[in-house]
Design a protein around this motif. Structure first.
Motif, short mmCIF file in Angstrom:
data_model
loop_
_atom_site.label_atom_id
_atom_site.label_comp_id
_atom_site.label_asym_id
_atom_site.label_seq_id
_atom_site.Cartn_x
_atom_site.Cartn_y
_atom_site.Cartn_z
N MET A 1 88.74 116.34 46.62
CA MET A 1 88.46 115.12 45.88
C MET A 1 86.99 114.75 46.07
SD MET A 1 89.29 112.68 43.93
CE MET A 1 90.87 113.39 43.67
N VAL A 2 86.38 114.24 45.04
CA VAL A 2 84.98 113.83 45.09
C VAL A 2 84.79 112.76 46.17
CG1 VAL A 2 85.17 112.02 43.33
CG2 VAL A 2 82.99 113.16 43.69
N THR A 3 83.66 112.86 46.87
CA THR A 3 83.29 111.83 47.83
C THR A 3 82.07 111.08 47.30
OG1 THR A 3 81.88 113.36 49.09
CG2 THR A 3 84.18 113.13 49.82
N LEU A 4 81.88 109.87 47.78
CA LEU A 4 80.76 109.05 47.34
C LEU A 4 79.80 108.84 48.50
CD1 LEU A 4 82.76 106.24 45.47
CD2 LEU A 4 81.93 108.40 44.56
N THR A 5 78.51 108.96 48.22
CA THR A 5 77.52 108.65 49.25
C THR A 5 77.41 107.13 49.39
OG1 THR A 5 75.65 108.54 47.72
CG2 THR A 5 76.19 110.73 48.66
N ASP A 6 76.78 106.70 50.46
CA ASP A 6 76.56 105.27 50.65
C ASP A 6 75.75 104.67 49.50
OD1 ASP A 6 77.96 105.31 53.04
OD2 ASP A 6 76.17 105.43 54.30
N ASN A 7 74.77 105.43 48.99
CA ASN A 7 73.98 104.96 47.85
C ASN A 7 74.87 104.75 46.63
OD1 ASN A 7 71.57 105.06 49.27
ND2 ASN A 7 71.02 107.07 48.50
N ALA A 8 75.76 105.71 46.36
CA ALA A 8 76.66 105.59 45.21
C ALA A 8 77.59 104.40 45.37
CB ALA A 8 77.45 106.88 45.02
N ILE A 9 78.14 104.23 46.56
CA ILE A 9 79.04 103.10 46.81
C ILE A 9 78.32 101.78 46.53
CG2 ILE A 9 80.25 101.82 48.63
CD1 ILE A 9 80.90 104.60 49.88
N GLY A 10 77.13 101.64 47.06
CA GLY A 10 76.38 100.40 46.88
C GLY A 10 76.04 100.12 45.42
N LEU A 11 75.59 101.14 44.69
CA LEU A 11 75.21 100.93 43.30
C LEU A 11 76.42 100.70 42.40
CD1 LEU A 11 72.17 103.33 43.01
CD2 LEU A 11 72.17 100.85 42.75
N ILE A 12 77.52 101.41 42.64
CA ILE A 12 78.73 101.17 41.85
C ILE A 12 79.23 99.75 42.08
CG2 ILE A 12 81.15 101.82 41.56
CD1 ILE A 12 80.22 104.74 42.24
N ASP A 48 95.17 105.45 31.13
CA ASP A 48 96.39 106.14 31.53
C ASP A 48 96.06 107.56 31.95
OD1 ASP A 48 98.03 103.97 31.08
OD2 ASP A 48 98.60 104.61 29.07
N GLY A 49 96.55 107.97 33.09
CA GLY A 49 96.32 109.32 33.57
C GLY A 49 95.08 109.48 34.43
N ASP A 50 94.23 108.47 34.51
CA ASP A 50 93.04 108.56 35.35
C ASP A 50 93.43 108.58 36.82
OD1 ASP A 50 91.26 108.58 33.25
OD2 ASP A 50 90.50 106.55 33.58
N HIS A 51 92.69 109.35 37.60
CA HIS A 51 92.82 109.34 39.05
C HIS A 51 91.83 108.30 39.58
CE1 HIS A 51 93.90 111.05 42.94
NE2 HIS A 51 92.64 110.79 43.26
N ILE A 52 92.26 107.49 40.52
CA ILE A 52 91.41 106.40 41.03
C ILE A 52 90.93 106.74 42.43
CG2 ILE A 52 91.31 103.96 41.64
CD1 ILE A 52 93.62 103.54 39.59
N VAL A 53 89.62 106.66 42.62
CA VAL A 53 89.00 106.81 43.93
C VAL A 53 88.44 105.45 44.29
CG1 VAL A 53 87.15 107.92 45.25
CG2 VAL A 53 88.41 109.22 43.52
N ASP A 54 88.85 104.92 45.44
CA ASP A 54 88.32 103.63 45.92
C ASP A 54 87.69 103.88 47.28
OD1 ASP A 54 87.86 101.06 46.98
OD2 ASP A 54 89.51 100.23 45.81
N SER A 55 86.39 103.74 47.33
CA SER A 55 85.66 103.98 48.57
C SER A 55 84.88 102.72 48.92
CB SER A 55 84.72 105.17 48.39
OG SER A 55 84.08 105.49 49.60
N SER A 56 85.36 101.99 49.90
CA SER A 56 84.71 100.76 50.36
C SER A 56 84.49 99.77 49.22
CB SER A 56 83.38 101.07 51.05
OG SER A 56 83.58 101.90 52.16
N GLY A 57 85.44 99.68 48.30
CA GLY A 57 85.36 98.74 47.19
C GLY A 57 84.66 99.27 45.95
N ALA A 58 84.13 100.48 46.02
CA ALA A 58 83.53 101.11 44.83
C ALA A 58 84.63 101.93 44.16
CB ALA A 58 82.37 102.00 45.21
N ARG A 59 85.02 101.51 42.96
CA ARG A 59 86.12 102.20 42.25
C ARG A 59 85.57 103.17 41.22
NH1 ARG A 59 91.22 98.74 41.29
NH2 ARG A 59 91.00 99.75 39.32
N VAL A 60 86.11 104.40 41.27
CA VAL A 60 85.74 105.44 40.32
C VAL A 60 87.02 105.96 39.68
CG1 VAL A 60 84.67 107.71 40.02
CG2 VAL A 60 83.72 106.09 41.67
N PHE A 61 87.03 106.03 38.36
CA PHE A 61 88.17 106.53 37.60
C PHE A 61 87.79 107.90 37.02
CE2 PHE A 61 87.96 101.82 36.55
CZ PHE A 61 88.71 101.44 37.65
N LEU A 62 88.63 108.89 37.26
CA LEU A 62 88.34 110.25 36.83
C LEU A 62 89.44 110.76 35.90
CD1 LEU A 62 87.64 111.52 40.43
CD2 LEU A 62 85.89 111.17 38.70
#
Length: 93
Positions: A1-12, A48-62
């Motif tokens: 699964m994709v991981t998010l850097t601290d920079n990505a988390i903050g900007l998202i 519908d069908g998106d996978h949700i990644v939640d990393s420290s409150g930064a949500r990414v839908f794939l």
């Protein structure tokens, strides 16, 4: 699964905390029209069908293809001159 850097988390989190953006909003990554192309944008919620990644409150839908393409990757982000740029790299071993 994709991981998010601290920079990505903050900007998202900054992008989705703007006035008028719903609380359930996130960054959606989906397959684009070209081979290997991905589209990225802030959306009000997952499709519908998106996978949700939640990393420290930064949500990414794939979407399903993005999940496969980013399985062993890391998502980074940078802000320069008011423009956010996302970069996908191989996840460090």
């Amino acid at each position: 699964m994709v991981t998010l850097t601290d920079n990505a988390i903050g900007l998202i989190r900054r992008l989705t905390a703007r006035p008028g953006v719903p609380d359930q909003a996130g960054l959606r990554i989906a397959t684009g029209s070209g081979a290997g192309a991905l589209t990225v944008g802030v959306v009000s919620g997952p499709l519908d069908g998106d996978h949700i990644v939640d990393s420290s409150g930064a949500r990414v839908f794939l979407d399903a293809a993005a999940v496969r393409a980013l399985d062993d990757k890391s998502l980074d982000a940078a802000l320069q001159d008011g423009t956010v740029t996302f970069t996908v790299t191989d996840r460090p071993a």
